[in-house]
Design a protein around this motif. Structure first.
Motif, PDB file in Angstrom:
ATOM      1  N   ILE A  90       0.844  -1.199   0.000  1.00 39.83           N
ATOM      2  CA  ILE A  90       0.000   0.000   0.000  1.00 39.83           C
ATOM      3  C   ILE A  90       0.881   1.252   0.000  1.00 39.83           C
ATOM      4  N   ALA A  91       1.923   1.235   0.814  1.00 46.09           N
ATOM      5  CA  ALA A  91       2.823   2.393   0.877  1.00 46.09           C
ATOM      6  C   ALA A  91       3.535   2.610  -0.459  1.00 46.09           C
ATOM      7  N   ILE A  92       3.975   1.525  -1.099  1.00 45.36           N
ATOM      8  CA  ILE A  92       4.634   1.651  -2.403  1.00 45.36           C
ATOM      9  C   ILE A  92       3.666   2.224  -3.429  1.00 45.36           C
ATOM     10  N   THR A  93       2.443   1.704  -3.433  1.00 39.95           N
ATOM     11  CA  THR A  93       1.442   2.202  -4.390  1.00 39.95           C
ATOM     12  C   THR A  93       1.109   3.662  -4.124  1.00 39.95           C
ATOM     13  N   ALA A  94       0.988   4.030  -2.856  1.00 40.91           N
ATOM     14  CA  ALA A  94       0.669   5.421  -2.514  1.00 40.91           C
ATOM     15  C   ALA A  94       1.800   6.360  -2.941  1.00 40.91           C
ATOM     16  N   LEU A  95       3.044   5.962  -2.691  1.00 42.31           N
ATOM     17  CA  LEU A  95       4.166   6.806  -3.110  1.00 42.31           C
ATOM     18  C   LEU A  95       4.256   6.890  -4.637  1.00 42.31           C
ATOM     19  N   THR A  96       3.992   5.779  -5.307  1.00 41.97           N
ATOM     20  CA  THR A  96       3.994   5.791  -6.774  1.00 41.97           C
ATOM     21  C   THR A  96       2.907   6.703  -7.308  1.00 41.97           C
ATOM     22  N   ARG A  97       1.738   6.636  -6.687  1.00 39.95           N
ATOM     23  CA  ARG A  97       0.625   7.511  -7.102  1.00 39.95           C
ATOM     24  C   ARG A  97       1.000   8.980  -6.901  1.00 39.95           C
ATOM     25  N   TYR A  98       1.607   9.269  -5.755  1.00 39.26           N
ATOM     26  CA  TYR A  98       2.036  10.642  -5.480  1.00 39.26           C
ATOM     27  C   TYR A  98       3.112  11.078  -6.471  1.00 39.26           C
ATOM     28  N   LEU A  99       4.036  10.172  -6.774  1.00 37.76           N
ATOM     29  CA  LEU A  99       5.115  10.473  -7.710  1.00 37.76           C
ATOM     30  C   LEU A  99       4.562  10.785  -9.093  1.00 37.76           C
ATOM     31  N   ILE A 100       3.656   9.965  -9.583  1.00 40.32           N
ATOM     32  CA  ILE A 100       3.073  10.189 -10.907  1.00 40.32           C
ATOM     33  C   ILE A 100       2.281  11.497 -10.926  1.00 40.32           C
ATOM     34  N   GLY A 101       1.510  11.728  -9.879  1.00 40.83           N
ATOM     35  CA  GLY A 101       0.754  12.975  -9.806  1.00 40.83           C
ATOM     36  C   GLY A 101       1.651  14.185  -9.742  1.00 40.83           C
ATOM     37  N   GLY A 112      12.625  16.470  -4.350  1.00 35.49           N
ATOM     38  CA  GLY A 112      11.518  15.659  -3.840  1.00 35.49           C
ATOM     39  C   GLY A 112      11.311  14.396  -4.659  1.00 35.49           C
ATOM     40  N   LEU A 113      11.611  14.477  -5.950  1.00 37.54           N
ATOM     41  CA  LEU A 113      11.509  13.308  -6.817  1.00 37.54           C
ATOM     42  C   LEU A 113      12.478  12.216  -6.365  1.00 37.54           C
ATOM     43  N   LEU A 114      13.680  12.604  -5.994  1.00 36.49           N
ATOM     44  CA  LEU A 114      14.661  11.625  -5.503  1.00 36.49           C
ATOM     45  C   LEU A 114      14.215  11.024  -4.169  1.00 36.49           C
ATOM     46  N   ILE A 120      10.376   4.594  -2.347  1.00 40.49           N
ATOM     47  CA  ILE A 120       9.853   3.414  -3.051  1.00 40.49           C
ATOM     48  C   ILE A 120      10.906   2.315  -3.078  1.00 40.49           C
ATOM     49  N   PHE A 121      12.151   2.681  -3.312  1.00 39.24           N
ATOM     50  CA  PHE A 121      13.241   1.709  -3.345  1.00 39.24           C
ATOM     51  C   PHE A 121      13.409   1.023  -1.990  1.00 39.24           C
ATOM     52  N   PHE A 122      13.418   1.800  -0.912  1.00 41.06           N
ATOM     53  CA  PHE A 122      13.595   1.203   0.419  1.00 41.06           C
ATOM     54  C   PHE A 122      12.399   0.354   0.837  1.00 41.06           C
ATOM     55  N   LEU A 123      11.209   0.769   0.448  1.00 40.83           N
ATOM     56  CA  LEU A 123      10.032  -0.067   0.731  1.00 40.83           C
ATOM     57  C   LEU A 123      10.102  -1.369  -0.056  1.00 40.83           C
TER      58      LEU A 123
END
Length: 157
Positions: A90-101, A112-114, A120-123
């Protein structure tokens, strides 16, 4: 004196039974409430997509988050254990969603992108570590035909 010991034991057993009933009742009530709110939120998000006439990647990832939350509630309902991997997904998906947005709706990427990519990498490494530990040190316990946990895998909570 024997009557006092037996009375104390009966009182203790009765209190334990009532306490267990209340705790399990609260547990099931909470699970049904979380499941119902998750289902309601996912239906509302889906209806908003239909109303909009299109679905963005953000919207689809949000539906995946709801799907994982529903699966997590279902697993917790059946086993009384919360698999930590689902929280990590869930955390990976949420961060990915935030990243894409963030990338699609804002101007040039910044530091912030890094941070998001690092998170995402550490998760992802955490999921790998949990999966490896569960594989290397499997639980000797299993789930029986009724869905009750016969064992307990501490690493997969």
């Amino acid at each position: 004196m024997k009557w006092a010991v037996s009375s104390r034991k009966r009182m203790h057993d009765g209190a334990n039974s009532i306490g267990n009933l209340l705790v399990e009742g609260f547990h099931y009530l909470g699970l049904f409430a979380i499941g119902a709110v998750t289902a309601w939120a996912s239906v509302m998000a889906f209806m908003a997509m239909l109303d909009k006439g299109q679905a963005s990647v953000d919207d689809i990832l949000l539906l995946f988050i709801y799907l994982e939350l529903g699966a997590m509630v279902g697993i917790y309902f059946k086993t009384n254990h919360l698999p930590i991997r689902f929280l990590l997904y869930i955390a990976i998906t949420a961060l990915t969603r935030y990243l894409i947005g963030d990338v699609s709706h804002h101007k040039a990427p910044d530091i912030g992108l890094l941070y998001l990519c690092g998170g995402i990498f550490f998760l992802s490494l955490s999921v790998l570590a949990v999966r490896f530990a569960s594989y290397k040190f499997p639980s000797s316990k299993a789930i029986d035909a009724t869905g009750d946990v016969v064992g307990d895998n501490v690493l997969d909570r």
